[in-house]
Design an enzyme around this catalytic site. Structure first.
Site, mmCIF file in Angstrom:
data_model
loop_
_atom_site.group_PDB
_atom_site.id
_atom_site.type_symbol
_atom_site.label_atom_id
_atom_site.label_comp_id
_atom_site.label_asym_id
_atom_site.label_seq_id
_atom_site.Cartn_x
_atom_site.Cartn_y
_atom_site.Cartn_z
ATOM 1 C CD GLU A 1 7.562 -4.652 10.730
ATOM 2 O OE1 GLU A 1 7.819 -3.481 10.959
ATOM 3 O OE2 GLU A 1 6.423 -5.080 10.535
ATOM 4 C CB SER B 1 8.575 -5.317 7.027
ATOM 5 O OG SER B 1 9.122 -5.776 5.830
ATOM 6 C CE1 TYR C 1 12.696 4.157 3.890
ATOM 7 C CE2 TYR C 1 11.383 2.962 2.272
ATOM 8 C CZ TYR C 1 11.734 4.149 2.887
ATOM 9 O OH TYR C 1 11.162 5.312 2.495
ATOM 10 N NE ARG D 1 8.936 6.288 11.051
ATOM 11 C CZ ARG D 1 9.030 4.966 10.940
ATOM 12 N NH1 ARG D 1 9.598 4.245 11.872
ATOM 13 N NH2 ARG D 1 8.530 4.359 9.882
ATOM 14 C CG ASP E 1 7.171 7.010 7.737
ATOM 15 O OD1 ASP E 1 7.789 7.581 8.659
ATOM 16 O OD2 ASP E 1 7.136 5.776 7.607
ATOM 17 C CD GLU F 1 3.796 3.491 6.164
ATOM 18 O OE1 GLU F 1 3.990 3.188 4.968
ATOM 19 O OE2 GLU F 1 3.882 2.691 7.116
ATOM 20 C CG ASN G 1 5.285 3.239 11.072
ATOM 21 O OD1 ASN G 1 5.126 2.103 10.690
ATOM 22 N ND2 ASN G 1 5.644 4.235 10.276
ATOM 23 N N GLY H 1 10.287 1.954 15.544
ATOM 24 C CA GLY H 1 11.488 1.216 15.932
ATOM 25 C C GLY H 1 12.256 1.952 17.018
#
Lengths: 356, 509
Positions: free
Chosen positions: A17, A153, A255, A294, A296, A310, A312, A316
């Protein structure tokens, strides 16, 4: 965050990433400069510790995605050399980055996460785990999603619709990590909820930003709000990732190749929105996140249930990333968002005193 | 970076919202919005690390060019042509360079009218200019499968739809091409051009047979279609007889003074001299040439006169025994690359063994290896570069859909020292065996694996297609099926786990 200070933005690194991280870092840098800080951008490499020792920044702003920035090693290292940093601490990082661990914890806490099985590559050689694959499949049911346990990723996330696709999916996922998660596939809508610690020392529940972000409600506080009333986490508006093609099972393309548009706030009923935000905050607290994260989720097509996939810890921060979009929908501009992430370095109950 | 509070037109502290940040996104054209980086390509960027043995590059070897000669030529250009070298040049190129191009093409038995040549900034610019001249969004380009990975983003940027035709050992099967053209015609879509690399194709390593070359020119003439003949490697032949260019065959069909009227020819100095010069050319029918010229004016006005003069100085150099120096250097390159090709073929036999098949190129820079179809080379690359510090180009890069070719890889043997070739292939082989072993363990006995795979036609039916597990939900890659049943990309080593299909494939040899 009134006083300006020296901020080292950690970005890049050798992970898959790297590119996203460089872009996130560049954006964060610009915002931090506008906020009046003295900013030093660092592409993370073998000279990181010596450079940090020489430069002695007041805070390290972590914009490093992937295992290097998110698994907790970096955070622990920064604590060891006495540099305060943004976002979650080593323990939360470890819990979030390892999808298997995060899912175990969620399941134990009663948070809905798709049924799964965790497998280590060594267990195939040493425990004969291959013979159990059929049982795993029978128990979880097809189709299945196979993910490297610690890879941020979308690369390596594989889909198996039939039994005979499972071994190849597993081999593929094992290319990115020696641990994988085999997960029941939830067909439905892709949602992401970013969670932010409420601003500075303002009263927490009034700091609720977005009209639709009704979470972080007083009811939640009892669980972890003991020490730090001032940083009760709040959920930002929900973002939905809408694939441009129907029946689109290829996660990598989904994605990465611009086959997806993002809608924020997601067009959901009030109840679903509130439920998604509440779940996100619960997960955030459960995993011990700090500053920003974040979460998901999937909204299942068949029964309208929400499932957490999950979390994060270093979302980003590029112009098109989900976190800035969600913050914007809540009336939080990018600079303010970065200011709040930066402030998280000062509010962590870490062993390191903060000089900002 | 601007100091805080000093941005023009802003009051007080700047507050950049996501909307503001997204405003660039809103300003992008539909064309560039379609230009997105893929995870696979980002991963390939990681392979450019110094500790990685990279067999991924498209590089020729530039270490063999004599430093004294380079210095001498540059000094001559500087001393004799100072003003010209520092000045703009004509868009179509300098006459002295065009003369060199005529010589290079003559060395491949192709005569050409200097008036129909345009000098470009590398061969890559020709692909871009041809698309610029011919392609509206949605227009069709017919290309080989696999195709040149560097053309994939160009085609994408012009929003072309690309029909890829699976090759076999003799290049693009023309009957398959015709079927595709018929199908497109039935849909009311007419391709603008057919893109082919007839010699030592990149990445496939195969060469189009003479019969197919003739037939391709016939088809183009019957249907009034342009062909873009991309020929960077034609002079890098290590064995076998040279074949005529499509350009010369088309010119023959036209008769008369000898110019082709449906083939656009792309040439380059990159592989016979230096890619750093960024010097290529196109030969095209006048009306097309005019559009290429206009397109080039918009792109860069002209190709660097410094490098053009360098090439003309180089071509004026004499070598041993009255042979021009450039031909002598070409001989040296051929000998070097031939040896490296053989080193790589030996290494593949030793380290890939039964786990793959690969082309035996008669020239060029690349070998295309196809593994067990259940191995995804994008994943393999992730593992290989992480644990073994070795890199290659995953096959998907050569397909427009980014999914086909998933079990293949492109390996460069030309720009890599012998020892790195051996070591690189050994490392890939190690990761490959690891994955195959894991796969075997997961599927139990090979018999069980085979019977499981049987319903979708079995792995032996179409090994070169290399379908990724998710690929079945997509429509069949256009036009790809028929060709693969007849043959694969050249000589192969058989996979023992595919005994059932072995008979079918053997006849390809």
């Amino acid at each position: 965050m009134s006083a300006a200070g020296r901020v080292a933005v950690l970005k890049g690194g050798p992970s898959l990433e790297r590119h996203v991280s460089l872009r996130s870092g560049a954006h964060a840098q610009e915002a931090l400069e506008r906020l009046g800080h003295e900013v030093l951008g660092l592409d993370v490499g073998p000279d990181l510790v010596p450079v940090l020792r020489a430069e002695r920044p007041d805070v390290a702003f972590i914009a490093l995605h992937g295992r290097d920035g998110e698994e907790g090693t970096l955070q622990a290292l920064l604590e060891a050399i006495g540099v305060p940093y943004t976002g979650s601490g080593p323990a939360a990082c470890a819990r979030c980055t390892d999808k298997a661990l995060a899912k175990h914890l969620m399941r134990e806490a009663g948070i809905p996460t798709p049924d799964f099985h965790f497998l280590r590559e060594e267990s195939i050689k040493q425990l004969g785990a291959a013979a159990a694959v059929e049982d795993i499949e029978d128990r979880l049911g097809l189709p299945l999603v196979v993910k490297p346990a610690r890879q941020g990723s979308a690369l390596g996330v594989k889909f198996a619709r039939a039994s005979d696709e499972l071994p190849a999916a597993m081999v593929g996922a094992f290319s990115y990590d020696d641990r994988i998660v085999i997960e029941r596939y939830v067909k439905g809508r892709d949602l992401a909820v970013s969670v932010l610690d409420s601003a500075g020392r303002e009263p927490s529940t009034d700091g609720n930003p977005g009209e639709r972000s009704s979470s972080g409600s007083p009811g939640e506080r009892s669980s972890s709000g003991r020490r730090e009333e001032a940083r009760d986490p709040v959920a930002l508006p929900v973002v939905e990732a809408v694939p441009r093609e129907e029946e689109f099972y290829d996660y990598e393309s989904r994605y990465e190749i611009g086959m997806t548009t993002f809608v924020c706030p997601a067009e959901l009923g009030d109840r679903t929105t509130a439920r998604a935000q509440r779940l996100a905050v619960e997960v955030y607290k459960l995993l011990g996140c700090h500053g920003v994260a974040r979460v998901d989720l999937m909204l299942a097509e068949e029964d309208d249930e929400l499932w957490v996939l999950e979390t994060n810890v270093v979302p980003g921060m590029t112009e098109t990333s989900l976190l800035p979009q969600a913050a914007d929908a809540a009336g939080i501009g990018f600079d303010e968002l970065m200011a709040r992430v930066l402030a998280s370095a000062a509010t962590r109950t870490a062993t390191v005193p903060v000089r900002l | 970076m601007d100091p805080p509070g000093k941005r023009p037109g802003e009051r007080g502290r700047t507050r950049a919202t996501a909307h503001e940040l997204a405003r660039y996104e809103a300003l992008f054209s539909a064309r560039t919005r379609a230009m997105k980086s893929s995870a696979m390509r980002e991963m390939m960027a990681l392979t450019e690390r110094p500790d990685v043995i990279s067999l991924a590059g498209g590089l020729p070897d530039t270490t063999t060019f004599a430093p004294e000669l380079y210095a001498k030529l540059m000094a001559r250009v500087a001393a004799d042509s100072t003003a010209r070298a520092l000045q703009y040049g004509p868009t179509e190129g300098m006459a002295a360079t065009v003369e060199c191009i005529v010589q290079v093409m003559a060395a491949e038995g192709t005569s050409v009218d200097p008036q129909e040549i345009i000098v470009t900034t590398g061969g890559q610019q020709v692909i871009d200019l041809v698309c610029k001249a011919l392609i509206d969004p949605g227009d069709v380009i017919v290309a080989e499968a696999p195709t040149y990975p560097g053309a994939v983003p160009t085609f994408g940027a012009y929003q072309a739809r690309v029909a890829q035709i699976e090759m076999d050992a003799d290049g693009m099967p023309i009957d398959e091409l015709e079927r595709t053209l018929d199908r497109l015609a039935a849909e009311g879509r007419r391709p603008k051009f057919i893109y082919t690399i007839p010699n030592f194709q990149n990445p496939g390593g195969v060469t189009m047979s003479l019969e197919r070359r003739r037939r391709l020119v016939e088809v183009a003439r019957e249907r009034e279609l342009l062909v873009l003949e991309d020929n960077p490697y034609g002079l890098l032949r290590y064995e076998g007889d040279p074949l005529p260019t499509l350009y010369s065959l088309d010119a023959e069909a036209v008769g008369g003074r000898g110019a082709a009227d449906l083939v656009i020819y792309l040439g380059t100095f990159s592989k016979i001299l230096s890619p750093g010069l960024r010097l290529g050319w196109a030969v095209a029918p006048r009306p097309v040439l005019e559009k290429l010229n206009l397109g080039k004016q918009g792109a860069d006005l002209c190709t660097s006169p410094v490098t053009q003069l360098f090439v003309s100085a180089y071509f004026a150099e004499g070598g041993d025994g009255g042979q021009p120096r450039w031909l002598q250097y070409l001989e040296e390159l051929r000998a070097l690359y031939r040896r490296r090709r053989d080193v790589m073929l030996d290494a593949l036999a030793e380290h890939f063994g039964e786990h793959g098949r690969w082309t035996q190129p008669q020239g060029g820079l690349f070998i295309w290896a196809t593994l067990d179809q259940r191995i995804d080379t994008t994943d393999l690359l992730a593992l290989a570069q992480e644990s073994e510090r070795v890199a290659f180009v995953p096959g998907r890069a050569a397909y427009m859909d980014g999914r086909s070719g998933a079990s293949s890889m492109r390996l460069n043997f030309a720009g890599v020292p012998d020892e790195d070739i051996r070591e690189g292939v050994r490392r890939i082989g190690r990761v490959l065996r690891e994955q195959v072993g894991l796969y075997g363990t997961l599927t139990g006995s090979s018999r069980a694996a085979r019977s499981q795979r049987a319903p979708d036609g079995g792995p032996s039916a179409r090994p070169a297609r290399g379908e990724a597990p998710p690929a079945k939900t997509q429509p069949e890659p256009r036009a790809a099926t028929g060709a693969t049943e007849r043959g694969e990309l050249a000589d192969v080593v058989e996979l023992p786990r595919r005994e059932e299909g072995a008979g079918r494939r053997r006849r390809d040899r």
